[in-house]
Design an enzyme around this catalytic site. Sequence first.
Site, short mmCIF file in Angstrom:
data_model
loop_
_atom_site.label_atom_id
_atom_site.label_comp_id
_atom_site.label_asym_id
_atom_site.label_seq_id
_atom_site.Cartn_x
_atom_site.Cartn_y
_atom_site.Cartn_z
N HIS A 485 45.52 7.52 61.41
CA HIS A 485 44.17 7.28 61.89
C HIS A 485 44.10 5.53 61.33
O HIS A 485 43.14 5.47 60.77
CB HIS A 485 42.96 8.01 61.08
CG HIS A 485 43.04 9.41 61.65
ND1 HIS A 485 43.40 10.48 61.02
CD2 HIS A 485 42.59 9.87 62.65
CE1 HIS A 485 43.25 11.59 61.85
NE2 HIS A 485 42.74 11.37 62.80
N HIS A 489 46.11 4.48 66.78
CA HIS A 489 45.53 5.75 67.39
C HIS A 489 44.41 5.56 68.31
O HIS A 489 44.47 6.09 69.24
CB HIS A 489 45.27 6.67 66.23
CG HIS A 489 44.50 7.82 66.65
ND1 HIS A 489 44.73 8.84 67.57
CD2 HIS A 489 43.11 8.13 66.28
CE1 HIS A 489 44.09 9.56 67.68
NE2 HIS A 489 42.96 9.39 66.90
N HIS A 525 36.28 5.89 68.34
CA HIS A 525 35.96 7.13 67.83
C HIS A 525 36.49 7.39 66.38
O HIS A 525 35.86 8.56 65.88
CB HIS A 525 36.52 8.14 68.87
CG HIS A 525 37.76 8.43 68.57
ND1 HIS A 525 39.13 7.43 68.74
CD2 HIS A 525 38.56 9.39 67.92
CE1 HIS A 525 40.13 8.10 68.63
NE2 HIS A 525 40.02 9.40 68.02
N ASP A 526 37.29 6.84 65.80
CA ASP A 526 37.85 7.13 64.42
C ASP A 526 37.57 5.75 63.34
O ASP A 526 38.05 5.79 62.47
CB ASP A 526 39.19 7.47 64.55
CG ASP A 526 39.57 8.92 64.73
OD1 ASP A 526 38.45 9.79 64.61
OD2 ASP A 526 40.66 9.19 65.37
N ASP A 654 42.21 12.33 72.75
CA ASP A 654 42.54 12.16 71.14
C ASP A 654 43.64 12.99 70.85
O ASP A 654 44.00 12.53 69.85
CB ASP A 654 41.14 12.77 70.55
CG ASP A 654 40.99 12.45 69.12
OD1 ASP A 654 41.64 11.31 68.54
OD2 ASP A 654 40.22 13.18 68.37
P1 AMP Z 1 40.61 12.79 65.28
O1 AMP Z 1 40.61 12.72 63.83
O2 AMP Z 1 39.59 12.34 65.93
O3 AMP Z 1 42.05 11.97 65.79
O4 AMP Z 1 40.87 14.33 65.45
C1 AMP Z 1 42.02 15.10 66.01
C2 AMP Z 1 42.66 15.92 64.97
O5 AMP Z 1 43.73 16.63 65.37
C3 AMP Z 1 42.92 15.04 63.83
O6 AMP Z 1 42.28 15.65 62.66
C4 AMP Z 1 44.44 15.32 63.62
O7 AMP Z 1 44.76 15.32 62.26
C5 AMP Z 1 44.69 16.31 64.47
N1 AMP Z 1 45.97 16.11 65.00
C6 AMP Z 1 46.36 15.33 66.07
N2 AMP Z 1 47.57 15.17 66.48
C7 AMP Z 1 48.16 16.15 65.88
C8 AMP Z 1 49.62 16.63 65.55
N3 AMP Z 1 50.55 16.13 66.48
N4 AMP Z 1 49.69 17.69 64.86
C9 AMP Z 1 48.64 17.98 64.04
N5 AMP Z 1 47.39 17.57 63.94
C10 AMP Z 1 47.08 16.60 64.83
ZN ZN Z 2 41.14 10.51 66.77
#
Ligand code: AMP
Ligand code: ZN
Length: 757
Positions: A485, A489, A525-526, A654
Amino acid sequence: MYSAVTLHKVLLVFAKEDSQSNGFCWACEKANYRCSMARTPESALECFAEKLHDLVIIDHRHSRHFDAEALCRSMRAVSSSENTVIVAVVKRPDREEASVMPLINAGFNRRYVENANMMACYNELLQLEHGEVLAQFKLRAGNAIFTALEQSQEAIEITSEDQVIQYVNPAYESIMGYQQGELIGKEIIEVPKSEKNKPDLLETINSCIRKGKEWQGVYYAKKKNGDSIQQNVKITPVIGQGGKIRHYVSINRPLNDNNKSDKANERVQAESQTDIQSSKHKDRRKGSLDVRSTTSRGSDGSSQRRHSSMARIHSMTIEAPITKVINIINAAQESSPMPVAEALDRVLEILRTTELYSPQLGTKDEDPHTNDLVGGLMTDGLRRLSGNEYIFSTKHPHHIPSHLATPLSPNDIPPRIAQTMETEDSWDFDIFNLEAATMKRPLTFLGLKIFSRFGVCEYLNCPEATLRSWLQVIEANYHSSNSYHNSSHAADVLHATAYFLCKERVKQSLDPIDEVAALIAATVHDVDHPGRTNSFLCNAGSELAILYNDTAVLESHHAALAFQITTRDDKCNIFKNIERNEYRTLRQAIIDMVLATEMTKHFEHVNKFVNSINKPLAALEENGGNNDEESVKSILTSPENRILVKRMLIKCADISNPCRPLELCIEWAGRISEEYFAQTDEEKRQGLPVVMPVFDRNTCSIPKSQISFIDYFITDMFDAWDAFADFPNLMQHLDNNFKYWKGLDERKLHSLRPPPE
Ligand code: AMP
Ligand code: ZN
């Protein structure tokens, strides 16, 4: 049901007080009816004309006082007296029973053989109330419903079970160009049909409604003058006696009504058909309950107030959509065979008790990776509380670090970076190259390029320098120390967002303000993500979790902080020059999108998107409306659906990393795993609950975790997104990547890549 809310008005016409009139007076009091007494036909008529009583009881025993039959006739001559029940009190016959015919001819509804016994009078009143008077109430309600039908702007047609037209409302006649009454009694078959419909459409409709199912879709009707008119049509079979279909009600709305520019109208048009109908239904029902108060019957104000407030309470309880659904199912159960009724019982149980959009995981059945991912991403602190204190070790500056403080000018973009960004509009664009070329500042540079491509500065009327400062300060508030993050990203999500926005379907759906909102939402967004999940923050009792009550902690923080940073300093306030209303709309859309990235709502967003957008679009295609641009457009552009498209868009952007080319996908999987490992390490160190035990750096199988993540969160969502806007390249990558992880897993490998041969 009526007696509970109704204070009936009764008129007694007795020339002289006697035990019989006293008996009725007492009975009225006991039954809580409002009772007036008239002694002469003149005063009776005057009083009746003013109050239009529900019940009139006329003394017919003594012709020397007045002519009861003549009085009854005069009352019946008063307009709208047909809903009044009029009773004649007659002498007990001493010899033979006389016919009631003369009484009926005079307009009486009923004969009461004199009996002054109070209980006999009371019983008579009760029987009248639950018989004749109630029936009259229903008739009046029927009038209200017909008034609603007559006033409705939608064309409504009611046919019998064998499809003979029984009723069309004036809107129907005027839209279709028929004279009053011309269609009644005709069979539907006799009415000319438009050739513009697909040949088998009528058959499809008929087979659907004959099964008792509602049909809704677009249909061309033929006007009397031969023109075709395209309508949104909903046909509902009405089940009557014996559980059989007794009528069909068809509600038709010309599609070009959608062109009206009036905003309120647009909103109404945008409501789903079902909502429109049910709110109409509510109005009709209210009309029936309020019918007494709307017929302005003089002084009885308190009873009117009581009426309308009862009606309000009643409609409030049945207005909630889920209550409507439950009521519909309850009603359907009554006429269903046992197995169906039992199945519906189970449906009701689910509807009444569970989170509708969250799949329930049987903890035993799922593999541990899925369990942990779901537990870690989809639960928040309200379900996982712990008293442990956790305070962030570092506070973040929220300002641009000095080495970034000097604004960039276009010339400052080094050629190597510009060159790296040349293929930025391709899905296979390599964000990690840009990360390296920009020394971990990809968001600022990619942001400048993409925002300029979409004309964001022009839209916001903001100088490019402000945008640059804004991008820099936002990027500075991402933590470069997070392995996943960080601002790369954010840049990746911005890239995917821009890519999605260029798709034809998405462009058809969204307005320029939506595009601007989406690009800004993706960028922020993050922001200030601590590299820990919501569950962790809640378990640790972090400041943020306290601030946001363990609910959507991070997403709330990203959105709030983004606006704080932006508006705190004019230098980076990209919203400075837009109008207040525009700002409000933009702000709302950005907040909604950032909050939509919260994973606890994942299935809700995806399911709503499928139900409100993909399914109606598919139905339209199936019904032959493939090239019916108006209908497609009305689905795509309704304000509610635009919100769903935007949420889906940012969600897909995302978590699009499993749909990127393999090398990029592997890199992202490594980064997110490393961030999860770091969290587990810290949980262990701090003695916190371990939210995702499988993400332990010593034991984790990354391929398994990716397979679970794709199976559980990605496949369905991207299937839906692909069905909507067509992304064959993403689906190909997804397939390919999934096979890659499967391949490693089959070889029992736990790492990102196979070992060198
Ligand atoms: P964000 O925090 O907004 O990026 O929300 C997306 C969520 O999906 C996050 O909590 C990430 O940890 C999870 N995530 C995204 N890509 C993956 C991945 N390839 N494997 C496991 N979790 C993921
Ligand atoms: Zn995100």
